[in-house]
Scaffold this active site. Structure first.
Site, PDB file in Angstrom:
ATOM      1  N   ASP A  51      -8.071 -79.777  57.307  1.00  0.00           N
ATOM      2  CA  ASP A  51      -7.277 -79.113  58.285  1.00  0.00           C
ATOM      3  C   ASP A  51      -5.988 -79.723  58.640  1.00  0.00           C
ATOM      4  O   ASP A  51      -4.967 -79.220  59.289  1.00  0.00           O
ATOM      5  CB  ASP A  51      -8.013 -79.080  59.515  1.00  0.00           C
ATOM      6  CG  ASP A  51      -8.080 -80.546  60.362  1.00  0.00           C
ATOM      7  OD1 ASP A  51      -8.081 -81.452  59.607  1.00  0.00           O
ATOM      8  OD2 ASP A  51      -8.193 -80.614  61.364  1.00  0.00           O
TER       9      ASP A  51
ATOM     10  N   ASP B 239     -12.375 -83.261  54.359  1.00  0.00           N
ATOM     11  CA  ASP B 239     -11.772 -84.346  55.233  1.00  0.00           C
ATOM     12  C   ASP B 239     -12.819 -84.579  56.490  1.00  0.00           C
ATOM     13  O   ASP B 239     -13.848 -83.826  56.781  1.00  0.00           O
ATOM     14  CB  ASP B 239     -10.381 -83.797  55.717  1.00  0.00           C
ATOM     15  CG  ASP B 239      -9.656 -84.636  56.964  1.00  0.00           C
ATOM     16  OD1 ASP B 239      -9.710 -85.703  56.780  1.00  0.00           O
ATOM     17  OD2 ASP B 239      -9.282 -84.160  57.859  1.00  0.00           O
TER      18      ASP B 239
ATOM     19  N   ASP C  78      -3.800 -83.082  53.940  1.00  0.00           N
ATOM     20  CA  ASP C  78      -4.711 -82.296  52.971  1.00  0.00           C
ATOM     21  C   ASP C  78      -4.366 -81.492  52.182  1.00  0.00           C
ATOM     22  O   ASP C  78      -4.700 -81.024  51.118  1.00  0.00           O
ATOM     23  CB  ASP C  78      -5.846 -81.908  54.061  1.00  0.00           C
ATOM     24  CG  ASP C  78      -6.764 -82.753  54.711  1.00  0.00           C
ATOM     25  OD1 ASP C  78      -7.008 -83.945  54.243  1.00  0.00           O
ATOM     26  OD2 ASP C  78      -6.968 -82.387  55.931  1.00  0.00           O
TER      27      ASP C  78
END
Length: 1163
Positions: free
Chosen positions: A748, A411, A752
């Site tokens: 995080d 990410d 995700d």
């Protein structure tokens, strides 16, 4: 009251809203803005709701499809309709005066729907978790061996009495191994539980017409809640009133920019709706009221968590390797036991008891008893080392998996970047300045200087024209958190580095008037009591550059306000495009020194009267901000790529922003087709895919990608997926895995978590991560340091290399333990090593020495230059697809006819088809058992058993050759030579030589009662009584046992050097090698030369140490042979490393060192 049918359906988050729409009646009195709602009759409820159980069943049957939907449609409804749906009374003109739900209604709903708490992941009881650890394949092999060993006691309790000890030891090793792994898992779980808090404790709610604080867990749908800056949204709410409200949705959508919230909405996608706030989102500006529309697991975060829980992880690479090795060992052990059981039957005139005992002894001898404990201890020690680097490993296998990954999908916001807007460039006095302090020289860009005209003005505008503020002032500045919009917070932090005691600046220059930023004006204006030459009031304004330039008539250049010309506008456009082209957020700054004659100090400004200036401002400059990469990220990604790991970004942010960040952190250094098109002017259709090693894939294209498109994307060296949803991230992971990639995912956010769960290794941050993502991940970076991932890859590769070395070392002594049993029956000769001595080798000396592998450093500096051990290329992809096709054909035969029809309807041959694991789960249990029994008798089973692996594996042909042929034969011959030397040159208690030749030993074995006590009727042979024969065998077995230990010491150095010669400085780098060797030798000495232990192990302290020299000679021979072997291997099979990547930026800058610019402090 609201229709309760909807409330009940709310607990099924993945049932679409169209299937759960209640019937309601609505009335709005003309004299009031309050909404009154009445329940609909049962006949008004659609059939889809009245048959709720059927809807739920349908959802369960189509979980895969339903999981992609979000059960929200309130963003498309009017506020009145939402209030009607949930049976609440709202004053839309003044929400503070709303009645909301009554306490009775709220209590009833709470009883029906349950508390507003996310359902925690199912906790496995400790005993079941321990049982799962015990049921690992290695432990099962040990337990089976223990049971068979105990079974021999029933056949002959006297002769096999020692088997009670052997069986107990084997069983104890299995229990100890399971307990070690269980304790490690419990420690990780305890650490994780200590920082998981899944919902804010308190919230502000309106009930019975009163506003009060209430536990967030007591919220129900229909409640009206109030949230303001700094609050976490306690549930999914529909906004009914807002004032300058912005929320941080980065955890859900990946958006690094704060998102405005208001009652209005123009988006169909609920995740982009401006009138919905999601559970756990942070309000970082303004305030607002909203109606609770989803609670607990029905919230978006709850639905994503549910999607996460539905995903199954693949078997870890290490487990696959160990399972394969156990299959090989089991096949060899069972085959040997059966063959030699038959041989023993013929050699002993069909003595079934002896033959069965012998077969079990052979079976147990094949089992490397110390290996399971060694593997577990090595992984536990590696996990401890990772913990010292602030990396929590929830699954011991995760350490090794990280070293095996071929693709790392990460990410952006909060993982690669700080999720904190930071000032980067400023344009003032028509010149560009670098305000980042990076120290990198750029053309036409000067270092930022506070003394430059316009710089100090923009600092004061950042400090005064803002709503950002510190959360507290009683702690050092570096420990304070800035509350407010992320952009304003970035400007505030920038000003705080220059202005001493910035919190006192507002006191010194008090604000007398303010117009906050709004979507209509797109600027923020404040007026302050700040003296200047023309008067005592100063106006500051900042906002959208194009809007602000339009209302300016002058520009500040070199300290003077001069007329704004077309030339200035052209320079502005160039600077603006340059900043925006880097993916930065750009703001313009302007000011106006108010004339005291027109605006005296006590002038009363009025927003309604608009008696404030609205044009003819003085343009001061531009400032760009970005969410910068975290320190060390660029070098970390560079090291990953140097190690052959493909790193790709999967973000919910804009493509332009994602690519700009990617090019700063070594993630993207090559050209995309669009970039080639822009730089060369060539049409896109003329640019071939081979010319562009990089690609940026927008999220809106993902759903329409074909299999060929996916293959093309993953063939690229550099990949960025932008504007992705949780569904997209999960799809990307699955697609990569189907190509053979071992996928690691870092993230995080809540969005995700499904990908984190599905990945071979999910890696979550800690400080900035959502609780859902922490639960889904297998590894957590406790200090949010992405660079720890690189350390993890190195640690994983090292632990794999050391596991491979340890297995190579431990298994080498199996042949010297098995062959004496075979010779005992076939030739026959006296048995050279008894079962308890085998246990003493495996769990005494070997277990001590094998632990040193956990501390073994890398042999060379090329560990992070070697490609991943399981390469992914067109050839491996094609072979993988062929194997998948073969498996599908096999599963077709086992699946019921109705399931086959459903599967074919999905398109089984397509990459989008169901997972093979799902198909296996559909096979009836009876057929599974039948297939398991039938498998060893099929050619496919043996073909798969010895199929050439893809890349490097834990136990490869080279290792098998060494442990079963080359090294094992040298060790066997050396130990047998020492055995027969002792039988000949050894002496009795009165000093007579035994003089038993190999021929004599065979003759003796043919006599009844040879090598037993005289009292038991042993024959006298060449003057040797039965007691003498027992002593001779005890001394010979002692030296055989000791010889295995000595030659294994030499083998230890051979196995520790897979890439280098087994001598030189490398072998001395691990101090534990010699410490553990000393401990192992001490155990061996006690077994042989401690008289009380002679009774237990049938050894003899009279065995002369001079006989050790035989095994030392064979140890030197082993070293010499291994060195020759290494020379040949290095000549014909040199080490392959990853080619150097041109363009990687690996020199330290602020991105990796956290450097700060040098600034002067303003008085």
């Amino acid at each position: 009251m609201a229709d309760e049918s909807h409330d009940k359906d709310q607990k099924q988050p993945l049932v679409s809203e169209q299937d759960a729409q209640p019937g309601v009646q609505f009335s709005l009195p003309a004299e009031s803005s309050n909404v009154t709602v009445t329940s609909a009759g049962p006949s008004d409820v659609p059939a889809a709701v009245s048959s709720g159980n059927q809807a739920v069943a349908t959802a369960a049957a189509n979980a895969k499809a339903q999981a992609q939907k979000l059960d929200i449609d309130e963003h498309l409804m009017t506020m009145e309709a939402v209030a009607e749906r949930y049976g609440t009374t709202v004053n839309f003109t003044n929400p503070r005066q709303s009645r909301g739900l009554t306490s009775t209604e709220a209590a009833e709903k709470l009883k029906t729907l349950g508390p507003n708490v996310l359902t925690p992941p199912k906790k496995v009881p400790p005993f079941l978790k321990w049982l799962h650890c015990l049921m690992q394949v290695f432990n099962i092999l040990l337990i089976i061996s223990a049971i068979l060993t105990w079974a021999l006691i029933a056949l002959d309790p006297v002769a096999n009495f020692s088997n009670s000890y052997i069986g107990a030891i084997l069983f104890a090793v299995a229990l100890l191994n399971a307990t070690i792994e269980f304790v490690q898992l419990q420690k990780s779980a305890a650490i994780l539980d200590s920082f998981l808090k899944m919902i804010p404790a308190k919230c502000t709610v309106i009930r019975d017409g009163s506003i009060a604080n209430a536990p967030a867990a007591d919220l129900v749908v229909g409640d009206i809640v109030f949230v303001r800056m700094g609050d976490k949204v306690p549930a999914d709410i529909r906004i009914i009133w807002a004032s300058e409200m912005k929320v941080d949705n980065s955890s859900l959508t990946g958006e690094s920019e704060p998102q405005e919230r208001s009652p209005k909405n123009t988006h169909n996608n609920p995740l982009e709706a401006t009138n919905i706030c999601f559970n756990s989102s942070l309000v970082n500006a303004g305030e607002g009221y909203g109606i609770v529309i989803r609670t607990a697991d029905s919230t978006v975060i709850g639905q994503i968590a549910s999607l996460t829980s539905n995903e199954k992880k693949r078997t870890s690479p290490l487990d696959e390797e160990i399972n394969r090795f156990v299959r090989i060992i089991s096949t060899l052990a069972i085959t040997s036991a059966v063959v030699f059981f038959i041989i023993a039957l013929f050699r002993t005139n069909y003595n079934i008891n002896f033959s069965f005992s012998f077969a079990v002894g052979v079976l147990v001898a094949w089992v490397p008893q110390g290996l399971p404990a060694t593997v577990t201890l090595l992984l536990s020690i590696a996990a401890k080392r990772m913990a010292d680097r602030n990396v929590l490993v929830k699954d011991l296998r995760g350490v090794e998996t990280l070293g095996a990954i071929t693709l790392l999908a990460t990410d952006k916001t909060g993982t690669l970047t700080r999720n904190q807007m930071t000032v980067t460039y400023q344009w003032a006095s028509t010149r560009m300045y670098d305000a980042s302090g990076s120290g990198i020289a750029e053309t036409d860009v000067s270092p930022w200087d506070i003394n430059v005209s316009g710089s100090s003005e923009m600092v004061f505008i950042s400090a005064l024209c803002t709503r950002a503020q510190y959360d507290r002032v009683d702690v050092p500045v570096e420990e304070r958190m800035v509350l407010g919009d992320a952009t304003e917070a970035g400007l505030f932090r920038f000003a705080a580095k220059v202005l001493p005691e910035i919190e006192k600046v507002l006191e010194k220059y008090p604000k007398v008037f303010e117009i906050p930023f709004n979507s209509t004006n797109k600027w923020h204006m404040t007026i302050h009591q700040k003296q200047h030459t023309k008067g005592s009031l100063t106006l500051y304004i900042k906002g959208a550059p194009e809007r602000l330039l339009r209302i300016c008539s002058t520009i500040l250049v070199d300290g003077e306000a001069i007329a704004l010309t077309d030339a200035h506008r052209a320079q502005f456009e160039h600077a603006y495009e340059s900043m925006a082209g880097k993916g930065h957020r750009v703001l313009a700054f302007a000011q106006l020194l108010l004339d005291g004659s027109e605006y005296p100090a006590d002038f009363s400004f009025d927003k309604e009267a608009q008696n404030y200036p609205t044009n003819n401002f003085c343009f001061v400059g531009l400032t760009s901000l970005e969410d910068p990469p975290k320190h060390g990220v660029r070098e970390a990604i560079g090291h990953c790529r140097e190690a052959g790991v493909k790193v790709m970004m999967v973000t919910g942010d804009h493509a332009l922003t994602a690519e700009a960040i990617g090019r700063k952190i070594n993630l993207m250094i090559s050209d995309t087709k669009n970039r080639i098109h822009k730089t060369t002017g060539r049409p896109l259709e003329e640019i071939s895919e081979d010319e562009a090693p990089a690609i940026v894939v927008p999220g809106e294209n993902i759903d329409s990608l074909t299999d060929a498109d996916w293959d093309n994307i993953f063939s690229k060296d550099e990949i960025i997926f932008a504007r992705t949803s949780p569904k997209h991230k999960l799809e990307i992971v699955k697609r990569a895995q189907k190509l053979g990639h071992i996928v690691g995912v870092t993230g995080d956010g809540v969005n995700d978590s499904p990908a984190l769960k599905k990945a071979d290794l999910g890696i979550s941050t800690n400080l900035s991560a959502s609780d859902v993502s922490k639960e889904a991940a297998a590894m957590i970076l406790l200090d949010d340091n992405f660079a720890s991932t690189v350390h993890g890859i190195k640690e994983g590769r090292l632990i794999f290399a050391n596991l491979k070395k340890s297995i190579r070392y431990i298994v080498t002594h199996i042949i010297p333990e098995v062959v004496p049993y075979l010779l005992y029956v076939i030739v026959p000769i006296p048995i050279a090593i008894n079962p308890l001595q085998i246990i003493a080798v495996d769990l005494g000396f070997e277990l001590f020495v094998a632990l040193s592998f956990a501390f073994e450093p890398a042999e060379t500096s090329t560990l992070m230059k070697i490609p991943p051990r399981r390469p992914v290329n067109p050839d491996t992809i094609e072979r993988l697809r062929q194997r998948r096709s073969d498996e599908i054909a096999e599963l077709r035969e086992a699946l019921p006819a109705n399931v086959i029809a459903d599967v074919e309807a999905e398109g089984l041959e397509n990459e989008d088809a169901r997972e093979l694991d799902e198909l296996r789960d559909m096979i009836p249990r009876s057929k599974k058992v039948a297939m398991s029994f039938r498998a060893p008798f099929t050619s496919k089973y043996w073909k798969n058993m010895f199929r050439a692996p893809e890349g490097e594996i834990l136990v490869d042909s080279d290792a098998l050759s060494w442990v079963y042929l080359e090294g094992a034969i040298v060790e066997l011959v050396g130990a047998l030579t020492a055995f027969f030397v002792v039988l000949y040159f050894g002496t009795t208690a009165d000093g007579r030589q035994f003089k038993i030749t190999p021929y004599d030993s065979v003759k003796l074995m043919q006599l009844t009662g040879a090598f037993t006590k005289s009292a038991l009727g042993a024959p006298v042979y060449n003057g040797l009584t039965g007691d003498d024969q027992v002593e001779a065998l005890a001394q010979a077995q002692s030296i055989f046992y000791f010889s295995v230990m000595i030659i294994q010491c030499f083998n230890l150095f051979v196995c520790k050097c897979r890439l280098t010669y087994p001598f030189g400085l490398h072998v001395f780098r691990n101090k534990y090698t010699f410490l553990t060797m000393f401990g192992g030798v001490a155990v061996a000495v006690l077994v042989v030369y401690c008289p009380p232990l002679n009774i237990v192990f049938s050894t003899s302290y009279r065995a002369s140490p001079l006989f050790w020299l035989v095994s030392f000679g064979f140890g030197v021979l082993l070293l010499a042979y291994a060195s020759l072997r290494m020379a040949i291997r290095r000549r014909w099979k040199p080490l392959v490393t990853v080619p150097t990547l041109p363009g990687l930026q690996m020199f330290p800058t602020r991105w990796s060192t956290g450097g700060r610019r040098s600034t002067k402090m303003l008085p």
